[in-house]
Design an enzyme around this catalytic site. Structure first.
Site, mmCIF file in Angstrom:
data_model
loop_
_atom_site.group_PDB
_atom_site.id
_atom_site.type_symbol
_atom_site.label_atom_id
_atom_site.label_comp_id
_atom_site.label_asym_id
_atom_site.label_seq_id
_atom_site.Cartn_x
_atom_site.Cartn_y
_atom_site.Cartn_z
ATOM 1 N N GLU A 364 0.990 -1.169 -0.115
ATOM 2 C CA GLU A 364 -0.275 -0.261 0.013
ATOM 3 C C GLU A 364 0.735 0.923 0.102
ATOM 4 O O GLU A 364 0.909 2.017 1.484
ATOM 5 C CB GLU A 364 -1.255 0.288 0.963
ATOM 6 C CG GLU A 364 -2.019 -0.801 1.331
ATOM 7 C CD GLU A 364 -2.542 -0.896 2.509
ATOM 8 O OE1 GLU A 364 -2.620 0.219 3.552
ATOM 9 O OE2 GLU A 364 -4.346 -1.753 2.501
ATOM 10 N N GLU A 500 -6.636 -6.783 -1.126
ATOM 11 C CA GLU A 500 -7.163 -6.642 0.109
ATOM 12 C C GLU A 500 -9.018 -6.251 -0.670
ATOM 13 O O GLU A 500 -8.769 -4.862 -0.403
ATOM 14 C CB GLU A 500 -6.536 -6.035 1.313
ATOM 15 C CG GLU A 500 -5.305 -6.418 1.525
ATOM 16 C CD GLU A 500 -4.454 -6.178 2.270
ATOM 17 O OE1 GLU A 500 -5.234 -5.039 3.110
ATOM 18 O OE2 GLU A 500 -3.253 -5.658 2.437
#
Length: 587
Positions: A364, A500
């Protein structure tokens, strides 16, 4: 008596006036009556071959001389008939080393010093730093071979479909040689690369897979269609901790083949393995024990026919955070270099794994602006370049590039794939995917908002009069967000990893059935809508089998008991997969 005195006077006069008469005694001091001879040497350097040999060193000085410094070199003083001259024999024995060895002799007097450098050349050395047999895919690709040598060597191949791309000279250094591999349209075939230096020969065998005959291909789209739904081995290989114990630092179950077997039995077809590498490295070198353990976990998945996405996940924030807080050129260069270093090691270790293994460069990335996204694209390019140059299956392996913050809005706004160059691509994007994550709305999925969590999500699941009903981010928002990814990336040729997603399953007591239905509907809608948008949904799972009251938890599978813990989530994933029809406009 007068005659004798007169004779002595004549002799004394002659001694004073004529230099042709030597009048000094044999015992006169040489340094007083003779000119001083400065320290001189016959040569400042000597070179011996690896076979050894002898050479003569002559040292002149009117002062006493000391010769020192020898270790492997034998120095013997020889008789000399010349005044103020010393003769030394320098002898080197045969040498079997592969690098030059050097000796510095020092000739010194009270007032002066000279250095003599003696070098002995090594024997011929040729080392090919790769496995003796390399398997490559059937598609057109490239492979790189590193060669260390101390002389000029020659390279040849015995097949026209395997060709050297550049020159072959290398003296006392390591060189990388890239070979072009043509696509294979027939049966499995092999070729040999030969490296030769005088009498030394090293060979590398290259085996190329047979052409695909099942019509499935190995492009990113072909692979994407076989990967949904996916599951995360969360809180495991990415956890902080020392050595192999890190695997159970954040959850208590060591990954086994039985765990992965159970995951597959629930209908999952891919596993995302979040993984740290930087914290398991010393001076940039990944701990071999850690590398081997990661390979074991990947092997469990491959043995079950599952696809695997292996990434560099958080990893103390060495690049995920630090690569974006400082956008200076020096910092970006340093992060690029380390990223290339780590991924070169990872890719090399997995170069023989086929298309079931995908690599994700980051997790991320903390890019919340166009400027930071530009840095992100630079890191993506470094990641691609590092993997591709390692050859083998890495030449065409599917690589996954993360959007800024893996946020859908940021990714659609700032990520420009036209600036990313992949040598594996020819006329179209064949080997890249985009990754985003989805936890909207955060008030329902994981955090508290306005002083309390929101428990109910979706049409038909709200509780009348409750302040725990989601206030945004429900079905229409989800569809709108996934449509953005479809039109911005899927429709333009890029499959998408929804790396995710998830929502905390809570134990709320009253109206528990509405909350359970909300969790089930959320997972079902994410999975179904993602699949129909060209996205591979991969649920987040941290293996903590406790709802922790109203706090909730994102756990689907209880790995220690090999059972389903998050039943509403698992039911939603199963139903969403069954209801979905895979993206119909795949390129």
């Amino acid at each position: 008596m007068r005659t004798i005195n007169h004779l002595l006077s004549v002799i004394i006069s002659l001694c004073v006036l004529s230099p042709m008469f030597a009048c000094s005694s044999d015992h006169d001091d040489e340094g007083i009556n003779s000119p001083a001879i400065p320290l001189t040497i016959s040569a400042e350097s000597f070179t011996f071959t690896s076979e050894g040999g002898s050479a003569e060193l002559r040292v002149q000085s009117s002062q006493p001389v000391t010769l020192s410094g020898q270790t492997w070199l034998i120095v013997e003083e020889r008789p000399s008939d010349e005044a103020a001259t010393r003769i030394y024999r320098l002898t080197a024995s045969a040498y079997t080393g592969t690098n030059d060895r050097t000796e510095n002799l020092t000739a010194s007097t009270v007032s002066s010093r000279k250095t003599i450098t003696v070098t002995q050349l090594p024997t011929d050395a040729l080392l090919v730093n790769t496995t003796s047999v390399n398997r490559v895919p059937s598609v057109a690709s490239a492979m790189t071979v590193e060669v260390a040598a101390n002389g000029d060597y020659r390279i040849s191949t015995d097949a026209s479909w395997l060709r050297l791309n550049e020159g072959s000279r290398a003296n006392m250094q390591t060189r990388s040689h890239t070979f072009t591999i043509d696509a294979n349209t027939g049966a499995e075939r092999s070729a040999t690369i030969t490296f030769s230096l005088n009498n030394l020969v090293q060979k590398v065998t290259v085996i190329q897979d047979a052409a695909k005959t099942d019509g499935t291909g190995t492009t990113a789209w072909d692979i994407a269609a076989r990967m949904y739904p996916g599951w995360n081995l969360g809180n495991t290989m990415e956890a902080t901790g020392s050595g192999l114990s890190a695997e159970t630092a954040w959850q208590k179950t060591k990954t086994t083949q039985a765990v992965i077997d159970f995951v597959k039995a629930q209908g999952f077809r891919s596993v995302r393995i979040p993984c740290s590498w930087f914290i398991h490295s010393t001076n940039g070198i990944i701990d071999p024990a850690w590398m081997n353990r990661v390979k074991e976990v990947v092997d469990y998945c491959i043995a079950d026919g599952l696809y695997v996405l292996l990434n560099d996940h958080w990893d103390s924030g060495w690049i995920e955070v630090d690569g974006f807080t400082d956008l200076s050129e020096s910092n970006q260069q340093a992060k690029e270099a380390m990223l290339k270093n780590l991924w070169t090691q990872i890719a090399t270790a997995f170069s023989t794994y086929d298309e079931h293994l995908l690599f994700g460069g980051l997790n991320e990335p903390n890019a919340d602006s166009q400027a930071k996204t530009n840095a992100l694209m630079r890191y993506h390019q470094a990641f691609i370049d590092a993997v591709r140059t390692t050859g083998g299956y890495n030449a065409t392996r599917t690589l996954v590039l993360q959007g800024p913050n893996t946020n859908i809005d940021n990714t659609c706004r700032w990520l420009d794939m036209s600036k990313i160059k992949d040598p594996a691509n020819t006329t179209a994007n064949d080997h890249l995917m985009i990754e985003v994550h989805y936890y909207d709305p955060a008030q329902f999925s994981g955090v508290w908002e306005n002083g309390h969590p929101y428990w109910f999500w979706g049409n038909g699941n709200h509780v009348s009069g409750s302040d725990k009903n989601s206030t945004w981010g429900e079905e229409d928002h989800l569809k709108s967000q996934f449509l953005k990814m479809k039109t911005t990336f899927a429709d333009k040729g890029y499959p998408i990893i929804l790396g995710e997603f998830g929502a905390n399953w809570r134990n709320i007591g009253t109206n528990q059935d509405r909350h359970d239905a909300s969790i089930k509907l959320f997972h079902k809608m994410v999975v179904q809508t993602a699949i129909e948008s060209g996205m591979i949904p991969m649920v987040w799972d941290i293996n903590v089998a406790s709802q922790q009251g109203v706090n909730g938890i994102m756990t689907v599978i209880d790995r220690s008991r090999l059972s389903v813990f998050g039943t509403p989530a698992m039911e939603g994933i199963t139903e969403g997969t069954a209801a979905a029809k895979w993206y119909s406009s795949a390129k």
